[in-house]
Design a protein around this motif. Structure first.
Motif, mmCIF file in Angstrom:
data_model
loop_
_atom_site.group_PDB
_atom_site.id
_atom_site.type_symbol
_atom_site.label_atom_id
_atom_site.label_comp_id
_atom_site.label_asym_id
_atom_site.label_seq_id
_atom_site.Cartn_x
_atom_site.Cartn_y
_atom_site.Cartn_z
ATOM 1 N N LYS A 69 -39.310 11.159 36.742
ATOM 2 C CA LYS A 69 -37.752 11.264 37.002
ATOM 3 C C LYS A 69 -37.269 10.340 35.976
ATOM 4 C CE LYS A 69 -38.125 12.555 41.916
ATOM 5 N NZ LYS A 69 -37.608 12.041 43.295
ATOM 6 N N TYR A 70 -35.741 10.758 35.767
ATOM 7 C CA TYR A 70 -35.009 10.067 34.803
ATOM 8 C C TYR A 70 -33.923 9.196 35.564
ATOM 9 C CZ TYR A 70 -31.418 9.065 31.455
ATOM 10 O OH TYR A 70 -30.372 8.494 30.585
ATOM 11 N N ASN A 71 -34.100 7.910 35.169
ATOM 12 C CA ASN A 71 -33.023 6.967 35.940
ATOM 13 C C ASN A 71 -31.644 6.784 35.126
ATOM 14 O OD1 ASN A 71 -31.579 4.614 36.831
ATOM 15 N ND2 ASN A 71 -33.519 3.872 37.770
ATOM 16 N N GLU A 72 -30.800 7.421 35.473
ATOM 17 C CA GLU A 72 -29.297 7.437 35.100
ATOM 18 C C GLU A 72 -28.731 5.981 34.733
ATOM 19 O OE1 GLU A 72 -26.434 9.963 36.408
ATOM 20 O OE2 GLU A 72 -27.675 11.568 36.275
ATOM 21 N N GLU A 73 -29.072 4.944 35.711
ATOM 22 C CA GLU A 73 -28.517 3.552 35.613
ATOM 23 C C GLU A 73 -29.317 2.831 34.275
ATOM 24 O OE1 GLU A 73 -28.688 1.687 39.092
ATOM 25 O OE2 GLU A 73 -27.428 2.749 40.331
ATOM 26 N N THR A 74 -30.468 3.082 34.278
ATOM 27 C CA THR A 74 -31.404 2.390 33.245
ATOM 28 C C THR A 74 -31.413 3.058 31.921
ATOM 29 O OG1 THR A 74 -33.373 3.056 34.031
ATOM 30 C CG2 THR A 74 -32.642 1.097 34.756
ATOM 31 N N GLY A 75 -31.136 4.548 32.030
ATOM 32 C CA GLY A 75 -31.360 5.374 30.644
ATOM 33 C C GLY A 75 -33.050 5.636 30.558
ATOM 34 N N LYS A 76 -33.771 5.302 31.704
ATOM 35 C CA LYS A 76 -35.083 5.379 31.330
ATOM 36 C C LYS A 76 -35.926 6.354 32.166
ATOM 37 C CE LYS A 76 -35.695 0.398 29.818
ATOM 38 N NZ LYS A 76 -36.292 -0.776 30.150
ATOM 39 N N TYR A 77 -37.102 7.015 31.910
ATOM 40 C CA TYR A 77 -37.888 7.915 32.638
ATOM 41 C C TYR A 77 -38.990 6.869 33.371
ATOM 42 C CZ TYR A 77 -35.945 11.852 30.434
ATOM 43 O OH TYR A 77 -34.781 12.710 30.076
ATOM 44 N N GLU A 78 -39.312 7.396 34.418
ATOM 45 C CA GLU A 78 -40.107 6.455 35.380
ATOM 46 C C GLU A 78 -41.696 6.413 34.862
ATOM 47 O OE1 GLU A 78 -41.325 9.661 38.863
ATOM 48 O OE2 GLU A 78 -39.890 7.868 39.275
ATOM 49 N N GLY A 79 -42.018 7.400 34.102
ATOM 50 C CA GLY A 79 -43.290 7.787 33.794
ATOM 51 C C GLY A 79 -43.694 7.190 32.435
ATOM 52 N N ILE A 80 -42.753 6.437 31.805
ATOM 53 C CA ILE A 80 -42.801 5.987 30.380
ATOM 54 C C ILE A 80 -42.791 4.483 30.371
ATOM 55 C CG2 ILE A 80 -41.747 5.761 28.057
ATOM 56 C CD1 ILE A 80 -42.901 8.434 28.446
ATOM 57 N N ILE A 81 -43.615 3.912 29.707
ATOM 58 C CA ILE A 81 -43.668 2.381 29.303
ATOM 59 C C ILE A 81 -42.711 2.073 28.114
ATOM 60 C CG2 ILE A 81 -45.142 0.407 28.706
ATOM 61 C CD1 ILE A 81 -47.539 1.956 30.148
ATOM 62 N N TYR A 82 -41.693 1.278 28.313
ATOM 63 C CA TYR A 82 -40.848 1.100 27.477
ATOM 64 C C TYR A 82 -41.191 -0.373 26.736
ATOM 65 C CZ TYR A 82 -37.873 5.017 28.719
ATOM 66 O OH TYR A 82 -37.595 6.454 28.959
ATOM 67 N N ILE A 83 -41.233 -0.419 25.418
ATOM 68 C CA ILE A 83 -41.462 -1.721 24.808
ATOM 69 C C ILE A 83 -40.216 -2.260 23.809
ATOM 70 C CG2 ILE A 83 -43.051 -3.018 23.235
ATOM 71 C CD1 ILE A 83 -45.064 -0.685 23.754
ATOM 72 N N PRO A 84 -39.220 -2.934 24.307
ATOM 73 C CA PRO A 84 -38.217 -3.130 23.642
ATOM 74 C C PRO A 84 -38.094 -4.012 22.308
ATOM 75 C CG PRO A 84 -38.035 -3.899 25.896
ATOM 76 C CD PRO A 84 -39.510 -3.786 25.535
ATOM 77 N N CYS A 85 -37.550 -3.446 21.450
ATOM 78 C CA CYS A 85 -37.775 -4.065 19.791
ATOM 79 C C CYS A 85 -36.218 -4.331 19.563
ATOM 80 C CB CYS A 85 -38.281 -3.175 19.011
ATOM 81 S SG CYS A 85 -40.033 -2.792 19.335
ATOM 82 N N THR A 86 -35.775 -5.642 19.741
ATOM 83 C CA THR A 86 -34.465 -5.911 19.272
ATOM 84 C C THR A 86 -34.314 -7.219 18.579
ATOM 85 O OG1 THR A 86 -34.300 -7.218 21.357
ATOM 86 C CG2 THR A 86 -33.709 -5.046 21.685
ATOM 87 N N ALA A 87 -33.229 -7.678 18.363
ATOM 88 C CA ALA A 87 -33.082 -8.907 17.574
ATOM 89 C C ALA A 87 -33.793 -9.953 18.079
ATOM 90 C CB ALA A 87 -31.759 -9.147 16.938
ATOM 91 N N GLU A 88 -33.607 -10.039 19.383
ATOM 92 C CA GLU A 88 -34.281 -11.244 20.276
ATOM 93 C C GLU A 88 -35.728 -11.573 19.851
ATOM 94 O OE1 GLU A 88 -30.357 -10.445 21.234
ATOM 95 O OE2 GLU A 88 -32.125 -9.043 21.292
#
Length: 333
Positions: A69-88
């Motif tokens: 499922k898609y979470n509109e608040e986070t903009g993410k799908y529950e079945g995906i592992i997201y790995i943030p890549c930002t300036a931080e």
């Protein structure tokens, strides 16, 4: 064979990497292969993607029913592992605690234009071997690498042939975007366990392509082969230098007006931090309305892309110069 042998000789042997011709699969685009590769994997397999990311990796797994499922608040799908890549974190993906079966990596990166060192990439290969994961490595922009010590292929890393599939393209290197030609490397060393049996992904992909793909036209493959000729390599070098000059113009121009930029050194993409913590789409509107310049909102590449924006060096030099002048003169930051 003439094209596969050239790929082996010029793209791998010259870097000290041994690839066999039957490990090379010529196709009509890296985008197609990145999407179609999911055919080899069960829908229960867990996927990890860097965030932000080239949308094809995520969208094809959504279409195949792997994401939940898609979470509109986070903009993410529950079945995906997201790995943030930002300036931080200096746009360097960190090894996930939840172990994925499939790991998408793209370097030089689209959209951020950043790269990964051999040392960092070796960590991912080690992680994949320890956890029986498969790395799906998109190296479509490797020809734009200018700095030393940056891997042009994941197979420069020891052990990668046991865990990594690599995608490369003639589109970005030699302007084959409309003609369509690319290739995927699937080493015969990659084996996965299913139903207590060892399965060769090389054989499985060969079966898939033989069944669902009609191949690339002979004349297109001859054109691709010609890119390895002396004249072909000279022309490609000229084109890449042209685009990288555009990237320099964009990067320098933005920094002159106080906008923080990333990429643009080993990649044709410039990833910028929107000023005053502006939302990506608000910045899009500002550029369009004030300067008549169009770019890509960072949030379109994933939730961690919010507050960023992508500009591309794939264009005419004079229009690039004009666009930067418009930004300097008309955009109210």
């Amino acid at each position: 064979d003439f094209l596969r042998n050239a790929i082996v000789k010029y793209d791998y042997e010259k870097r000290g990497v041994k690839i066999e011709p039957d490990e090379v699969f010529v196709s009509d685009g890296a985008k197609c292969d990145c999407g179609n590769i999911v055919d080899l994997f069960d829908v229960d397999n867990k996927v990890a993607i860097t965030d932000p990311v080239y949308p094809v990796y995520l969208d094809t797994n959504i279409m195949s029913g792997r994401t939940g499922k898609y979470n509109e608040e986070t903009g993410k799908y529950e079945g995906i592992i997201y790995i943030p890549c930002t300036a931080e974190n200096n746009f360097t993906p960190e090894l996930p605690k939840e172990v994925p079966d499939m790991i998408y990596l793209c370097f030089p990166n689209n959209p951020t234009g950043t790269v990964i060192s051999k040392e960092e990439l070796a960590k991912w290969v080690k992680y994949a071997k320890e956890n029986n994961s498969i790395i799906l490595y998109d190296a479509a922009y490797e020809a734009f690498i200018t700095e030393e010590g940056i891997p042009h292929t994941i197979y420069e890393i020891d052990g990668a042939k046991e865990v990594a599939i690599e995608f490369k393209s003639f589109s970005k290197t030699a302007g084959f975007t409309g003609i369509r030609c690319a290739y995927t490397i699937i080493p015969k060393d990659i084996e996965v366990i299913t139903d207590n049996r060892k399965i060769s992904l090389n054989k499985l992909w060969n079966r898939r392509q033989s069944t669902k793909f009609n191949g690339v036209s002979y004349i297109t493959q001859r054109g691709a082969k010609s890119t390895y000729s002396k004249e072909g390599k000279e022309k490609i070098k000229e084109n890449i230098m042209y685009y990288m000059e555009n990237a320099k113009i964009i990067k320098n121009g933005l920094e002159q007006i106080g906008i923080k930029t990333y990429g643009g050194i080993n990649s044709p993409y410039i990833w910028l931090k929107t000023p005053n913590n502006m939302k990506s789409w608000d910045f899009f509107d500002l550029l369009l309305e004030k300067a008549n310049v169009v770019g890509t909102p960072g949030v379109g590449f994933g939730p961690s892309g919010e507050g960023y924006f992508r500009l591309t060096a794939f264009g005419n030099k004079f229009k690039t110069i004009e666009a930067i002048e418009r930004l300097k003169n008309n955009a109210a930051f």
